[in-house]
Design a protein around this motif. Sequence first.
Motif, short mmCIF file in Angstrom:
data_model
loop_
_atom_site.label_atom_id
_atom_site.label_comp_id
_atom_site.label_asym_id
_atom_site.label_seq_id
_atom_site.Cartn_x
_atom_site.Cartn_y
_atom_site.Cartn_z
N LEU A 11 0.85 -1.19 0.00
CA LEU A 11 0.00 0.00 0.00
C LEU A 11 0.89 1.24 0.00
O LEU A 11 1.82 1.35 0.81
CB LEU A 11 -0.90 -0.01 1.24
N VAL A 12 0.59 2.17 -0.89
CA VAL A 12 1.38 3.40 -0.99
C VAL A 12 0.44 4.56 -1.29
O VAL A 12 -0.61 4.37 -1.93
CB VAL A 12 2.47 3.26 -2.07
N GLN A 13 0.79 5.73 -0.85
CA GLN A 13 -0.01 6.92 -1.11
C GLN A 13 0.23 7.42 -2.53
O GLN A 13 1.30 7.17 -3.12
CB GLN A 13 0.33 8.02 -0.12
N PRO A 14 -0.74 8.13 -3.10
CA PRO A 14 -0.52 8.73 -4.42
C PRO A 14 0.74 9.59 -4.43
O PRO A 14 1.00 10.34 -3.48
CB PRO A 14 -1.78 9.57 -4.63
N GLY A 15 1.51 9.44 -5.51
CA GLY A 15 2.78 10.15 -5.61
C GLY A 15 3.96 9.38 -5.06
O GLY A 15 5.11 9.78 -5.26
N GLY A 16 3.68 8.28 -4.40
CA GLY A 16 4.74 7.48 -3.80
C GLY A 16 5.39 6.53 -4.78
O GLY A 16 5.08 6.52 -5.98
N SER A 17 6.30 5.70 -4.25
CA SER A 17 7.08 4.78 -5.08
C SER A 17 7.07 3.38 -4.48
O SER A 17 6.95 3.22 -3.26
CB SER A 17 8.53 5.25 -5.19
N LEU A 18 7.20 2.40 -5.35
CA LEU A 18 7.38 1.01 -4.96
C LEU A 18 8.33 0.36 -5.96
O LEU A 18 8.39 0.78 -7.13
CB LEU A 18 6.06 0.24 -4.97
N ARG A 19 9.01 -0.67 -5.50
CA ARG A 19 9.87 -1.44 -6.40
C ARG A 19 9.48 -2.91 -6.31
O ARG A 19 9.52 -3.50 -5.22
CB ARG A 19 11.34 -1.28 -6.02
N LEU A 20 9.09 -3.47 -7.43
CA LEU A 20 8.75 -4.89 -7.50
C LEU A 20 9.96 -5.68 -7.99
O LEU A 20 10.73 -5.20 -8.82
CB LEU A 20 7.58 -5.11 -8.45
N SER A 21 10.08 -6.89 -7.47
CA SER A 21 11.13 -7.80 -7.91
C SER A 21 10.51 -9.13 -8.29
O SER A 21 9.49 -9.54 -7.73
CB SER A 21 12.15 -8.03 -6.80
N CYS A 22 11.13 -9.81 -9.23
CA CYS A 22 10.67 -11.14 -9.64
C CYS A 22 11.89 -11.98 -9.97
O CYS A 22 12.65 -11.64 -10.88
CB CYS A 22 9.75 -11.04 -10.84
N GLN A 81 10.57 -0.51 -11.12
CA GLN A 81 10.58 0.67 -10.26
C GLN A 81 9.40 1.54 -10.65
O GLN A 81 9.30 1.98 -11.79
CB GLN A 81 11.88 1.45 -10.41
N MET A 82 8.51 1.79 -9.70
CA MET A 82 7.29 2.53 -9.97
C MET A 82 7.32 3.83 -9.16
O MET A 82 7.32 3.79 -7.93
CB MET A 82 6.06 1.70 -9.60
N ASN A 83 7.35 4.94 -9.85
CA ASN A 83 7.36 6.26 -9.22
C ASN A 83 6.10 7.02 -9.58
O ASN A 83 5.39 6.68 -10.53
CB ASN A 83 8.60 7.05 -9.67
N SER A 84 5.83 8.07 -8.83
CA SER A 84 4.65 8.92 -9.09
C SER A 84 3.40 8.09 -9.25
O SER A 84 2.62 8.27 -10.20
CB SER A 84 4.89 9.78 -10.34
N LEU A 85 3.21 7.17 -8.33
CA LEU A 85 2.08 6.25 -8.44
C LEU A 85 0.75 6.97 -8.33
O LEU A 85 0.60 7.95 -7.58
CB LEU A 85 2.19 5.16 -7.38
N LYS A 86 -0.23 6.45 -9.07
CA LYS A 86 -1.56 7.02 -9.11
C LYS A 86 -2.57 5.97 -8.66
O LYS A 86 -2.31 4.76 -8.78
CB LYS A 86 -1.90 7.45 -10.54
N PRO A 87 -3.73 6.38 -8.20
CA PRO A 87 -4.75 5.40 -7.80
C PRO A 87 -5.09 4.42 -8.93
O PRO A 87 -5.37 3.24 -8.66
CB PRO A 87 -5.96 6.27 -7.44
N GLY A 115 1.61 -13.25 -8.59
CA GLY A 115 1.00 -11.93 -8.49
C GLY A 115 1.28 -11.27 -7.15
O GLY A 115 1.38 -11.93 -6.12
N THR A 116 1.39 -9.96 -7.18
CA THR A 116 1.58 -9.18 -5.97
C THR A 116 0.67 -7.95 -6.04
O THR A 116 0.60 -7.28 -7.08
CB THR A 116 3.06 -8.79 -5.76
N GLN A 117 -0.02 -7.67 -4.95
CA GLN A 117 -0.99 -6.58 -4.93
C GLN A 117 -0.29 -5.24 -4.74
O GLN A 117 0.54 -5.08 -3.83
CB GLN A 117 -2.00 -6.79 -3.81
N VAL A 118 -0.64 -4.29 -5.57
CA VAL A 118 -0.21 -2.90 -5.42
C VAL A 118 -1.46 -2.04 -5.25
O VAL A 118 -2.35 -2.06 -6.12
CB VAL A 118 0.61 -2.42 -6.63
N THR A 119 -1.54 -1.33 -4.15
CA THR A 119 -2.69 -0.46 -3.88
C THR A 119 -2.20 0.96 -3.66
O THR A 119 -1.33 1.20 -2.81
CB THR A 119 -3.46 -0.94 -2.64
#
Length: 122
Positions: A11-22, A81-87, A115-119
Motif C-alpha cells: 500500500l502506498v499513497q498517491p505520488g509514492g514509489s514502490l519497487r517490484l522484484s521477480c 521501479q514505480m514512481n509517481s504512483l496514481k490510484p 502476483g503481488t498486490q499494489v494499492t
Amino acid sequence: QVQLVESGGGLVQPGGSLRLSCAASGSIFRVNGMGWYRQAPGKQRELVASIASGGTTNYADSVKGRFTISRDNAKNTVYLQMNSLKPEDTAVYYCNADITYYSGSYYYTNSWGQGTQVTVSS
C-alpha cells in the motif's frame, strides 16, 4: 521445472514509489524476454513493461516516464521501479518470463508469477 517469485507490492499513497522484484529459479538454461503485467478488478490483464534479454524495453503509454523496468541476468531477476504512483495503478501485478530450461533435454516455457498486490490510496 521453473518458478517465478514476486515481491515488493503493498500500500502506498498517491505520488509514492514502490519497487517490484521477480526472481526466476529452477533448472534454467536461459531467461529470454521478461515483463510485468497488471490486472485491476473487472479489467483485463494488460502489459505494463517488458525487457528483452539484450535490454530493449517497452512500456505501456500509461506508465511511460513513471515506471522503469530493469533486469539482472546473473540473478535471473527482473525489477519494476514505480514512481509517481496514481490510484489507477492499483492492481495485481504479475511477472512473466520466457525461459529455456533443462530437464534431460532443453525445453521452452512461458511462466507466470503468483502476483503481488499494489494499492495506491490515501
